[in-house]
Write a protein that holds these residues in place. Sequence first.
Motif, PDB file in Angstrom:
ATOM      1  N   ALA A  52      36.700  46.359 -79.943  1.00  0.00           N
ATOM      2  CA  ALA A  52      35.618  45.414 -80.240  1.00  0.00           C
ATOM      3  C   ALA A  52      35.461  45.189 -81.743  1.00  0.00           C
ATOM      4  CB  ALA A  52      34.303  45.915 -79.640  1.00  0.00           C
ATOM      5  N   ASP A  53      35.588  46.254 -82.550  1.00  0.00           N
ATOM      6  CA  ASP A  53      35.432  46.081 -83.993  1.00  0.00           C
ATOM      7  C   ASP A  53      36.581  45.271 -84.592  1.00  0.00           C
ATOM      8  OD1 ASP A  53      37.169  48.192 -83.433  1.00  0.00           O
ATOM      9  OD2 ASP A  53      36.636  49.320 -85.246  1.00  0.00           O
ATOM     10  N   GLN A  54      37.787  45.427 -84.045  1.00  0.00           N
ATOM     11  CA  GLN A  54      38.926  44.625 -84.506  1.00  0.00           C
ATOM     12  C   GLN A  54      38.713  43.155 -84.152  1.00  0.00           C
ATOM     13  OE1 GLN A  54      41.862  46.960 -82.291  1.00  0.00           O
ATOM     14  NE2 GLN A  54      42.995  47.223 -84.205  1.00  0.00           N
ATOM     15  N   ILE A  55      38.216  42.896 -82.948  1.00  0.00           N
ATOM     16  CA  ILE A  55      37.967  41.526 -82.505  1.00  0.00           C
ATOM     17  C   ILE A  55      36.935  40.871 -83.418  1.00  0.00           C
ATOM     18  CG2 ILE A  55      36.996  40.113 -80.634  1.00  0.00           C
ATOM     19  CD1 ILE A  55      38.234  42.194 -78.687  1.00  0.00           C
ATOM     20  N   GLU A  56      35.870  41.602 -83.731  1.00  0.00           N
ATOM     21  CA  GLU A  56      34.821  41.050 -84.588  1.00  0.00           C
ATOM     22  C   GLU A  56      35.354  40.777 -85.991  1.00  0.00           C
ATOM     23  OE1 GLU A  56      31.420  39.244 -85.225  1.00  0.00           O
ATOM     24  OE2 GLU A  56      31.990  40.075 -83.307  1.00  0.00           O
ATOM     25  N   ALA A  57      36.182  41.688 -86.518  1.00  0.00           N
ATOM     26  CA  ALA A  57      36.758  41.481 -87.854  1.00  0.00           C
ATOM     27  C   ALA A  57      37.663  40.248 -87.859  1.00  0.00           C
ATOM     28  CB  ALA A  57      37.547  42.721 -88.282  1.00  0.00           C
ATOM     29  N   LEU A  58      38.467  40.072 -86.805  1.00  0.00           N
ATOM     30  CA  LEU A  58      39.337  38.899 -86.713  1.00  0.00           C
ATOM     31  C   LEU A  58      38.518  37.621 -86.545  1.00  0.00           C
ATOM     32  CD1 LEU A  58      42.167  40.366 -84.455  1.00  0.00           C
ATOM     33  CD2 LEU A  58      42.355  39.724 -86.866  1.00  0.00           C
ATOM     34  N   ARG A  59      37.451  37.694 -85.765  1.00  0.00           N
ATOM     35  CA  ARG A  59      36.589  36.530 -85.564  1.00  0.00           C
ATOM     36  C   ARG A  59      35.940  36.122 -86.893  1.00  0.00           C
ATOM     37  NH1 ARG A  59      33.473  38.067 -81.277  1.00  0.00           N
ATOM     38  NH2 ARG A  59      34.945  37.088 -79.880  1.00  0.00           N
ATOM     39  N   ASN A  60      35.477  37.114 -87.664  1.00  0.00           N
ATOM     40  CA  ASN A  60      34.876  36.815 -88.966  1.00  0.00           C
ATOM     41  C   ASN A  60      35.914  36.242 -89.924  1.00  0.00           C
ATOM     42  OD1 ASN A  60      32.347  37.682 -88.212  1.00  0.00           O
ATOM     43  ND2 ASN A  60      32.640  39.738 -88.981  1.00  0.00           N
ATOM     44  N   ARG A  61      37.122  36.763 -89.854  1.00  0.00           N
ATOM     45  CA  ARG A  61      38.163  36.336 -90.786  1.00  0.00           C
ATOM     46  C   ARG A  61      38.720  34.954 -90.459  1.00  0.00           C
ATOM     47  NH1 ARG A  61      43.638  39.720 -92.215  1.00  0.00           N
ATOM     48  NH2 ARG A  61      44.423  38.252 -93.747  1.00  0.00           N
ATOM     49  N   PHE A  62      38.938  34.681 -89.171  1.00  0.00           N
ATOM     50  CA  PHE A  62      39.611  33.449 -88.777  1.00  0.00           C
ATOM     51  C   PHE A  62      38.737  32.487 -87.986  1.00  0.00           C
ATOM     52  CE2 PHE A  62      43.028  36.683 -88.987  1.00  0.00           C
ATOM     53  CZ  PHE A  62      43.750  36.127 -90.043  1.00  0.00           C
ATOM     54  N   GLY A  63      37.490  32.829 -87.730  1.00  0.00           N
ATOM     55  CA  GLY A  63      36.641  32.022 -86.862  1.00  0.00           C
ATOM     56  C   GLY A  63      36.140  30.740 -87.479  1.00  0.00           C
ATOM     57  N   GLY A  64      36.103  30.653 -88.791  1.00  0.00           N
ATOM     58  CA  GLY A  64      35.603  29.441 -89.430  1.00  0.00           C
ATOM     59  C   GLY A  64      34.136  29.230 -89.129  1.00  0.00           C
ATOM     60  N   GLN A  65      33.752  27.980 -88.962  1.00  0.00           N
ATOM     61  CA  GLN A  65      32.353  27.639 -88.728  1.00  0.00           C
ATOM     62  C   GLN A  65      32.085  27.344 -87.262  1.00  0.00           C
ATOM     63  OE1 GLN A  65      29.975  27.844 -91.048  1.00  0.00           O
ATOM     64  NE2 GLN A  65      31.519  28.566 -92.481  1.00  0.00           N
ATOM     65  N   GLN A  66      32.911  27.863 -86.374  1.00  0.00           N
ATOM     66  CA  GLN A  66      32.738  27.613 -84.945  1.00  0.00           C
ATOM     67  C   GLN A  66      31.483  28.309 -84.451  1.00  0.00           C
ATOM     68  OE1 GLN A  66      36.232  29.184 -83.157  1.00  0.00           O
ATOM     69  NE2 GLN A  66      37.573  27.610 -83.970  1.00  0.00           N
ATOM     70  N   LYS A  67      30.855  27.677 -83.464  1.00  0.00           N
ATOM     71  CA  LYS A  67      29.720  28.320 -82.826  1.00  0.00           C
ATOM     72  C   LYS A  67      30.253  29.454 -81.963  1.00  0.00           C
ATOM     73  CE  LYS A  67      26.634  24.404 -82.634  1.00  0.00           C
ATOM     74  NZ  LYS A  67      25.798  23.573 -81.789  1.00  0.00           N
ATOM     75  N   SER A 126      37.438  40.592 -94.869  1.00  0.00           N
ATOM     76  CA  SER A 126      36.624  41.000 -93.717  1.00  0.00           C
ATOM     77  C   SER A 126      35.247  41.483 -94.169  1.00  0.00           C
ATOM     78  CB  SER A 126      37.335  42.085 -92.914  1.00  0.00           C
ATOM     79  OG  SER A 126      37.553  43.231 -93.720  1.00  0.00           O
ATOM     80  N   VAL A 127      35.185  42.142 -95.319  1.00  0.00           N
ATOM     81  CA  VAL A 127      33.900  42.608 -95.847  1.00  0.00           C
ATOM     82  C   VAL A 127      33.063  41.402 -96.277  1.00  0.00           C
ATOM     83  CG1 VAL A 127      32.810  43.944 -97.698  1.00  0.00           C
ATOM     84  CG2 VAL A 127      34.879  44.808 -96.598  1.00  0.00           C
ATOM     85  N   ILE A 128      33.696  40.473 -96.991  1.00  0.00           N
ATOM     86  CA  ILE A 128      32.980  39.262 -97.421  1.00  0.00           C
ATOM     87  C   ILE A 128      32.509  38.482 -96.198  1.00  0.00           C
ATOM     88  CG2 ILE A 128      33.212  37.032 -98.583  1.00  0.00           C
ATOM     89  CD1 ILE A 128      35.190  38.399-100.506  1.00  0.00           C
ATOM     90  N   GLY A 129      33.373  38.354 -95.191  1.00  0.00           N
ATOM     91  CA  GLY A 129      33.018  37.621 -93.975  1.00  0.00           C
ATOM     92  C   GLY A 129      31.809  38.215 -93.276  1.00  0.00           C
ATOM     93  N   ALA A 130      31.744  39.549 -93.222  1.00  0.00           N
ATOM     94  CA  ALA A 130      30.600  40.206 -92.578  1.00  0.00           C
ATOM     95  C   ALA A 130      29.310  39.921 -93.355  1.00  0.00           C
ATOM     96  CB  ALA A 130      30.840  41.712 -92.483  1.00  0.00           C
TER      97      ALA A 130
END
Length: 160
Positions: A52-67, A126-130
């Motif tokens: 779950a933490d890897q998924i969240e880090a990837l989502r923050n890194r590559f998710g962009g402005q998606q809802k 990933s830190v900046i994204g969080a």
Amino acid sequence: MLQPYMPTVSATIQEQLHAPPHCNTLSGKFVCMLPAGHRIGTISPLFQKLEADQIEALRNRFGGQQKATNVKPADEAKPAAPALAPGLIPETAGKADPQRAKQLTEEVAQQGERVRTLKAQKAEKSVIGAEVAKLLDLKKQLVLAEGKNPEPPVTKGKKK
């Protein structure tokens, strides 16, 4: 069939199956290319499990402005409604809360400074994204505390 797109995975599958190289070619028909009685080798996972933490880090890194979508497991699922500031209930979400707005304005300024500092220090994405995610959440709470609609108006057509 996977070989041109995922060569490493294709090679692993071929190795686990003990399949000869001619099995990598496609013919016009779907036929079994392994002889009767063929013995399959030791199997192992082809892909690593994402925690779950890897998924969240990837989502923050590559998710962009998606809802956010409701693709999280049931135990981690968050309500689809916009996050409300603590102390606000849906019936009062449209009413202004000046004290909460003032507090959130200060928190937004502090969090914004934190993000700017991290970017200046060239911290890990990933830190900046969080931290940016926290800032966006605070801004959404601030809009609610000001009694405004948290969703931006939908515009049609091209942006110029």
